[in-house]
Each structure stands twice: as C-alpha cells, then as structure tokens.
Design a protein around this motif. Sequence first.
Motif, PDB file in Angstrom:
ATOM      1  N   LEU A  80      68.393 120.941   5.907  1.00 11.75           N
ATOM      2  CA  LEU A  80      68.463 122.349   5.539  1.00 11.75           C
ATOM      3  C   LEU A  80      67.037 122.860   5.325  1.00 11.75           C
ATOM      4  CD1 LEU A  80      71.255 121.925   2.819  1.00 11.75           C
ATOM      5  CD2 LEU A  80      71.534 122.024   5.312  1.00 11.75           C
ATOM      6  N   LEU A  81      66.643 123.841   6.115  1.00  6.36           N
ATOM      7  CA  LEU A  81      65.265 124.322   6.068  1.00  6.36           C
ATOM      8  C   LEU A  81      65.161 125.742   5.535  1.00  6.36           C
ATOM      9  CD1 LEU A  81      65.591 122.655   9.076  1.00  6.36           C
ATOM     10  CD2 LEU A  81      63.130 122.930   8.916  1.00  6.36           C
ATOM     11  N   ASP A  82      64.176 125.956   4.684  1.00  2.00           N
ATOM     12  CA  ASP A  82      63.781 127.296   4.293  1.00  2.00           C
ATOM     13  C   ASP A  82      63.087 127.958   5.494  1.00  2.00           C
ATOM     14  OD1 ASP A  82      62.996 129.471   2.467  1.00  2.00           O
ATOM     15  OD2 ASP A  82      60.993 128.631   2.709  1.00  2.00           O
ATOM     16  N   MET A  83      62.911 129.277   5.431  1.00  2.00           N
ATOM     17  CA  MET A  83      62.325 129.983   6.567  1.00  2.00           C
ATOM     18  C   MET A  83      60.862 130.367   6.329  1.00  2.00           C
ATOM     19  SD  MET A  83      63.822 133.318   8.611  1.00  2.00           S
ATOM     20  CE  MET A  83      63.286 134.559   7.420  1.00  2.00           C
ATOM     21  N   ASP A  84      60.625 131.375   5.492  1.00  2.00           N
ATOM     22  CA  ASP A  84      59.269 131.896   5.308  1.00  2.00           C
ATOM     23  C   ASP A  84      58.355 130.874   4.659  1.00  2.00           C
ATOM     24  OD1 ASP A  84      59.634 134.707   6.212  1.00  2.00           O
ATOM     25  OD2 ASP A  84      61.073 134.769   4.553  1.00  2.00           O
ATOM     26  N   GLY A  85      57.270 130.545   5.348  1.00  2.00           N
ATOM     27  CA  GLY A  85      56.298 129.603   4.823  1.00  2.00           C
ATOM     28  C   GLY A  85      56.636 128.158   5.062  1.00  2.00           C
ATOM     29  N   THR A  86      57.882 127.877   5.446  1.00  2.00           N
ATOM     30  CA  THR A  86      58.318 126.511   5.744  1.00  2.00           C
ATOM     31  C   THR A  86      58.488 126.330   7.241  1.00  2.00           C
ATOM     32  OG1 THR A  86      59.478 126.313   3.628  1.00  2.00           O
ATOM     33  CG2 THR A  86      60.105 124.771   5.361  1.00  2.00           C
TER      34      THR A  86
ATOM     35  N   ALA B 261      78.348 122.788   2.193  1.00  2.00           N
ATOM     36  CA  ALA B 261      79.793 122.947   2.356  1.00  2.00           C
ATOM     37  C   ALA B 261      80.137 123.386   3.773  1.00  2.00           C
ATOM     38  CB  ALA B 261      80.326 123.966   1.350  1.00  2.00           C
ATOM     39  N   GLY B 262      79.288 124.209   4.372  1.00  3.58           N
ATOM     40  CA  GLY B 262      79.526 124.649   5.734  1.00  3.58           C
ATOM     41  C   GLY B 262      79.513 123.511   6.735  1.00  3.58           C
ATOM     42  N   PHE B 263      78.765 122.474   6.429  1.00  2.70           N
ATOM     43  CA  PHE B 263      78.723 121.276   7.272  1.00  2.70           C
ATOM     44  C   PHE B 263      79.726 120.219   6.818  1.00  2.70           C
ATOM     45  CE2 PHE B 263      74.082 122.256   8.366  1.00  2.70           C
ATOM     46  CZ  PHE B 263      74.411 122.706   9.628  1.00  2.70           C
ATOM     47  N   GLY B 264      80.398 120.450   5.682  1.00  3.76           N
ATOM     48  CA  GLY B 264      81.262 119.420   5.125  1.00  3.76           C
ATOM     49  C   GLY B 264      80.462 118.214   4.671  1.00  3.76           C
ATOM     50  N   ALA B 265      79.229 118.464   4.239  1.00  2.00           N
ATOM     51  CA  ALA B 265      78.314 117.383   3.864  1.00  2.00           C
ATOM     52  C   ALA B 265      78.194 117.275   2.347  1.00  2.00           C
ATOM     53  CB  ALA B 265      76.941 117.624   4.474  1.00  2.00           C
ATOM     54  N   ASP B 266      77.865 116.080   1.882  1.00  3.96           N
ATOM     55  CA  ASP B 266      77.551 115.883   0.469  1.00  3.96           C
ATOM     56  C   ASP B 266      76.140 116.400   0.221  1.00  3.96           C
ATOM     57  OD1 ASP B 266      79.956 114.506  -0.100  1.00  3.96           O
ATOM     58  OD2 ASP B 266      79.094 112.665   0.729  1.00  3.96           O
ATOM     59  N   PRO B 267      75.898 117.237  -0.789  1.00  2.00           N
ATOM     60  CA  PRO B 267      74.546 117.746  -1.029  1.00  2.00           C
ATOM     61  C   PRO B 267      73.497 116.646  -1.152  1.00  2.00           C
ATOM     62  CG  PRO B 267      76.117 119.009  -2.313  1.00  2.00           C
ATOM     63  CD  PRO B 267      76.891 117.858  -1.689  1.00  2.00           C
ATOM     64  N   TRP B 268      73.837 115.539  -1.787  1.00  2.00           N
ATOM     65  CA  TRP B 268      72.839 114.482  -1.969  1.00  2.00           C
ATOM     66  C   TRP B 268      72.519 113.749  -0.677  1.00  2.00           C
ATOM     67  CZ3 TRP B 268      73.694 109.167  -1.343  1.00  2.00           C
ATOM     68  CH2 TRP B 268      75.023 108.767  -1.183  1.00  2.00           C
ATOM     69  N   ARG B 269      73.311 113.991   0.368  1.00  2.00           N
ATOM     70  CA  ARG B 269      72.994 113.433   1.684  1.00  2.00           C
ATOM     71  C   ARG B 269      72.329 114.464   2.586  1.00  2.00           C
ATOM     72  NH1 ARG B 269      78.313 109.835   3.385  1.00  2.00           N
ATOM     73  NH2 ARG B 269      78.657 108.839   1.373  1.00  2.00           N
ATOM     74  N   CYS B 270      71.940 115.590   2.001  1.00  2.89           N
ATOM     75  CA  CYS B 270      71.230 116.627   2.748  1.00  2.89           C
ATOM     76  C   CYS B 270      69.754 116.619   2.360  1.00  2.89           C
ATOM     77  CB  CYS B 270      71.811 118.002   2.443  1.00  2.89           C
ATOM     78  SG  CYS B 270      73.508 118.239   3.006  1.00  2.89           S
ATOM     79  N   ALA B 271      68.886 116.666   3.352  1.00  6.06           N
ATOM     80  CA  ALA B 271      67.449 116.777   3.111  1.00  6.06           C
ATOM     81  C   ALA B 271      67.058 118.240   3.244  1.00  6.06           C
ATOM     82  CB  ALA B 271      66.672 115.924   4.106  1.00  6.06           C
ATOM     83  N   VAL B 272      66.434 118.762   2.221  1.00  7.49           N
ATOM     84  CA  VAL B 272      65.986 120.150   2.213  1.00  7.49           C
ATOM     85  C   VAL B 272      64.474 120.181   2.378  1.00  7.49           C
ATOM     86  CG1 VAL B 272      65.695 122.199   0.776  1.00  7.49           C
ATOM     87  CG2 VAL B 272      67.905 121.021   0.842  1.00  7.49           C
ATOM     88  N   ILE B 273      63.986 121.105   3.190  1.00  7.19           N
ATOM     89  CA  ILE B 273      62.546 121.284   3.363  1.00  7.19           C
ATOM     90  C   ILE B 273      62.192 122.671   2.852  1.00  7.19           C
ATOM     91  CG2 ILE B 273      60.609 121.222   4.971  1.00  7.19           C
ATOM     92  CD1 ILE B 273      62.294 119.506   6.827  1.00  7.19           C
ATOM     93  N   GLU B 274      61.311 122.725   1.858  1.00  8.47           N
ATOM     94  CA  GLU B 274      60.963 123.960   1.156  1.00  8.47           C
ATOM     95  C   GLU B 274      59.453 124.045   0.938  1.00  8.47           C
ATOM     96  OE1 GLU B 274      61.883 126.706  -0.162  1.00  8.47           O
ATOM     97  OE2 GLU B 274      64.082 126.761  -0.123  1.00  8.47           O
ATOM     98  N   ASP B 275      58.975 125.274   0.711  1.00  4.99           N
ATOM     99  CA  ASP B 275      57.529 125.447   0.487  1.00  4.99           C
ATOM    100  C   ASP B 275      57.185 126.027  -0.874  1.00  4.99           C
ATOM    101  OD1 ASP B 275      56.450 128.674   1.402  1.00  4.99           O
ATOM    102  OD2 ASP B 275      58.553 128.067   1.335  1.00  4.99           O
ATOM    103  N   THR B 276      58.189 126.450  -1.658  1.00  2.00           N
ATOM    104  CA  THR B 276      57.897 127.049  -2.959  1.00  2.00           C
ATOM    105  C   THR B 276      58.685 126.372  -4.071  1.00  2.00           C
ATOM    106  OG1 THR B 276      59.681 128.704  -2.854  1.00  2.00           O
ATOM    107  CG2 THR B 276      57.549 129.293  -1.845  1.00  2.00           C
ATOM    108  N   ALA B 277      58.189 126.535  -5.292  1.00  2.00           N
ATOM    109  CA  ALA B 277      58.871 125.966  -6.452  1.00  2.00           C
ATOM    110  C   ALA B 277      60.260 126.574  -6.623  1.00  2.00           C
ATOM    111  CB  ALA B 277      58.029 126.190  -7.704  1.00  2.00           C
ATOM    112  N   THR B 278      60.402 127.848  -6.279  1.00  2.00           N
ATOM    113  CA  THR B 278      61.705 128.513  -6.383  1.00  2.00           C
ATOM    114  C   THR B 278      62.725 127.848  -5.472  1.00  2.00           C
ATOM    115  OG1 THR B 278      60.682 130.634  -6.933  1.00  2.00           O
ATOM    116  CG2 THR B 278      62.918 130.698  -6.066  1.00  2.00           C
ATOM    117  N   GLY B 279      62.326 127.594  -4.228  1.00  2.00           N
ATOM    118  CA  GLY B 279      63.221 126.951  -3.281  1.00  2.00           C
ATOM    119  C   GLY B 279      63.532 125.522  -3.653  1.00  2.00           C
ATOM    120  N   VAL B 280      62.519 124.804  -4.125  1.00  2.00           N
ATOM    121  CA  VAL B 280      62.714 123.416  -4.559  1.00  2.00           C
ATOM    122  C   VAL B 280      63.712 123.372  -5.720  1.00  2.00           C
ATOM    123  CG1 VAL B 280      61.598 121.452  -5.703  1.00  2.00           C
ATOM    124  CG2 VAL B 280      60.492 122.558  -3.743  1.00  2.00           C
TER     125      VAL B 280
END
Length: 233
Positions: free
Chosen positions: A22-28, A167-186
């Motif tokens: 799951l990727l953020d957009m602006d700045g990421t 949830a849209g992927f039917g995935a467990d959140p802890w099995r999702c890798a998120v890529i973020e660039d700000t503390a808010t997104g993290v």
Amino acid sequence: MTSTVPASLTRTAEGATLQAVLLDMDGTLVDTEGFWWDVEKEVFADLGHRLEEPWRDVVVGGPMTRSAGYLIDVTGADISLDELSVLLNDRFEKRIRDGVRLMPGAERLLAELAASKTPAALVSASHRRIIDRVLDSVGHHHFALTVAGDEVTRTKPHPEPYLTAAAGFGADPWRCAVIEDTATGVAAAEAAGCRVVAVPSVAPIAPAVGRAVVSSLEEVDLPFLRKLITGTG
C-alpha cells in the motif's frame, strides 16, 4: 475507493507472507509534496497572507481539512474551509496538468510488484480528482485499488484509509507493507497494524519496531518488503 480486484484474495498457507503493498502518493510515489506547499503559499499570497516556513512541517502529509484549517487559523485569512479547499485543489490540478515525476526507484518497484502479481494500492489523503489526474500521468494500471481522502470518513492520521485498502484486498493489515513519507502517514499505517517503510520527504522519521526507514525507494524491492513482514534478514 475504487477497485479492480475481487473483495478477497486467495490466502497462502504460510503464516507470515506479504499479501499487499500500500503506497502513499505525494512525496512517496510522485515528486509532488513540494507542489502542495508552493500552491498553499500562492493561494494565501493572493489572499494577502504570507506563510511561514515552519508551518510546512505541520501541514505536510495531512488531510486537506486539517492543513487548510490550520493555515486559516494561523493567518486569520477571511475564507471558509470549503472555499479554500476548492482553491487549493484547482491550483494544484493546474500545477500537475503537464504530468508528474515518479520518485527515484518508484517505476522499478511498481514493475516488480506487477511482475510478481503482488497486489498494490494507492492510499492518499488527496481528493479523488487529484489522484485520478496523477494516475493519468503515472498509469492507472499500476494499482488494483485506490483510496482517496475524500472517500473515507476519517483520513490520515486515522487508520481508516489503510484498513479500507487492506479490507479491499481481503488482506490482514499486518501482512501489508505500507510505504509512506510523512509522520502523519506512518501513524495512520501503524495504527492500522501494517508494517511500514518510511521514506522521509520533508521531516525525519525515526526507525521503530515493525518500521524500516530508507532514504529512497531505490533501496526497496520485493525481498525487502517480504522481510519486513516475516521479520527475517
């Protein structure tokens, strides 16, 4: 939220596997974080106000309602939140009408995810109109699912956007890798229970348990993301 995948994915038998990225957009994903600050400065200049540089760290990465509301409060500008949001989105959309530039390493990472059939989602605090305009440039095909800030009840730093994507992927959140660039997104991703790769754009982000910090997406590949989930390596 828009999606081109079924509501659930086939689960693997292995206990700890990467199910989605799951990727953020602006700045990421795209080099636009600075655009937002430039637009905010221009709009407030038109309103007769000068934005102070330290305010940038407050508004970066946050939902427009929070950022715009904060800037109205600190400047005392005579404008409503709704009016300001329209001005900012209009000005930003004009700024990116000739296309946007991917962050270093983003194109290679997206190609690697597609080749491995790893589901990818774009999760942004930006409004749908802005996400779609960016994807017109970058390519809608990279993402099976997108979540916009004006499509959720509570946006970042609340976990709802990332919980919605998982949830849209039917995935467990802890099995999702998120890529973020700000503390808010993290904060949003970790509150959702996701593992996080932080690529700081404006302000530094410290490493933490379940969080990796890198200087560029050029350091991130599929094995890196898988290790983030399994805790190996």
